[in-house]
Design an enzyme around this catalytic site. Structure first.
Site, PDB file in Angstrom:
ATOM      1  N   ASP A  23      -6.708  -0.378  -6.470  1.00  0.00           N
ATOM      2  CA  ASP A  23      -6.034  -1.631  -6.124  1.00  0.00           C
ATOM      3  C   ASP A  23      -5.569  -1.549  -4.681  1.00  0.00           C
ATOM      4  OD1 ASP A  23      -6.296  -2.791  -8.670  1.00  0.00           O
ATOM      5  OD2 ASP A  23      -4.509  -1.756  -9.394  1.00  0.00           O
ATOM      6  N   ASP A  45      -9.401  -8.469  -9.997  1.00  0.00           N
ATOM      7  CA  ASP A  45      -8.256  -9.098 -10.675  1.00  0.00           C
ATOM      8  C   ASP A  45      -8.110 -10.562 -10.267  1.00  0.00           C
ATOM      9  OD1 ASP A  45      -7.638  -6.634 -11.827  1.00  0.00           O
ATOM     10  OD2 ASP A  45      -6.357  -6.058 -10.155  1.00  0.00           O
TER      11      ASP A  45
END
Length: 203
Positions: free
Chosen positions: A139, A172
């Site tokens: 991430d 995401d």
């Protein structure tokens, strides 16, 4: 056939953008908050972190919990792909199909991390039972509205450093936008089902 090709191309673009950004972060950034890159002050920056669990870092608390998460991601991606193929064949509303394309692209993007990164990027935790299927998701997109130490009474994250919004990635974002599309066009799908008498269009 022409529309199907568009769906495939966009799906591939999502996966390539997601994986390209993750590999760039892996090769050019220091892991952790100290290596962040500011893009718009402290509000919007890149911060390289690893997520071993599901969304929001939630983990299954047993030895092969990560393996279960990875297998569920693979199974969900296969089911969504089959669902999209059926929807395209039935000429379902296009925006609804685009929503599922976005969800599938994000699911495959994070699935690649889980399946392969433990081996090829050697980022599986030291106590993982195996490297295959135990990779950590990369991430990097960090919207830092607030960060600090969570109170000890907060479940799961109590006493840990956290921020208001979790750090996330392109996969995401794709999943979030896809679900938003699906939600917004549910009424069109309902109307389509009634008109064409298709009882099992919506998952």
């Amino acid at each position: 056939m022409k529309n199907a090709l568009k769906y495939v191309l966009v799906l591939l673009l999502i996966i390539l953008a997601d994986q390209g950004s993750k590999l760039w972060v892996y090769g050019h950034m220091e892991l952790g908050p100290n290596g962040h890159i500011k893009l718009f002050g402290n509000l919007f920056k890149l911060t390289y972190v690893l997520n071993y669990g599901m969304a929001f870092g939630i983990q299954l608390g047993f030895k092969y919990g990560k393996l279960c998460i990875t297998l569920v991601r693979i199974a969900a991606s296969m089911y969504i792909a089959l669902h999209i193929i059926r929807a395209v064949a039935r000429s379902a509303p296009r925006m609804w199909i685009w929503g599922w394309i976005l969800v599938l692209g994000g699911a495959i993007g994070n699935g690649i991390d889980s399946v392969l990164y433990g081996v090829y990027l050697d980022n599986a935790p030291f106590d993982a039972p195996m490297k295959w299927f135990h990779g950590q998701v990369i991430d990097m997109i960090h919207l830092d509205f607030w960060s600090g130490i969570m109170p000890s009474w907060v479940p799961i994250w109590g006493g840990q450093e956290a921020c208001v919004l979790p750090i996330f990635n392109i996969a995401d974002v794709s999943i979030f936008l896809g679900l938003l599309f699906i939600f917004c066009y549910c009424k069109q799908v309902d109307a389509y089902e009634k008109k064409h008498k298709v009882p099992d269009m919506v998952v």
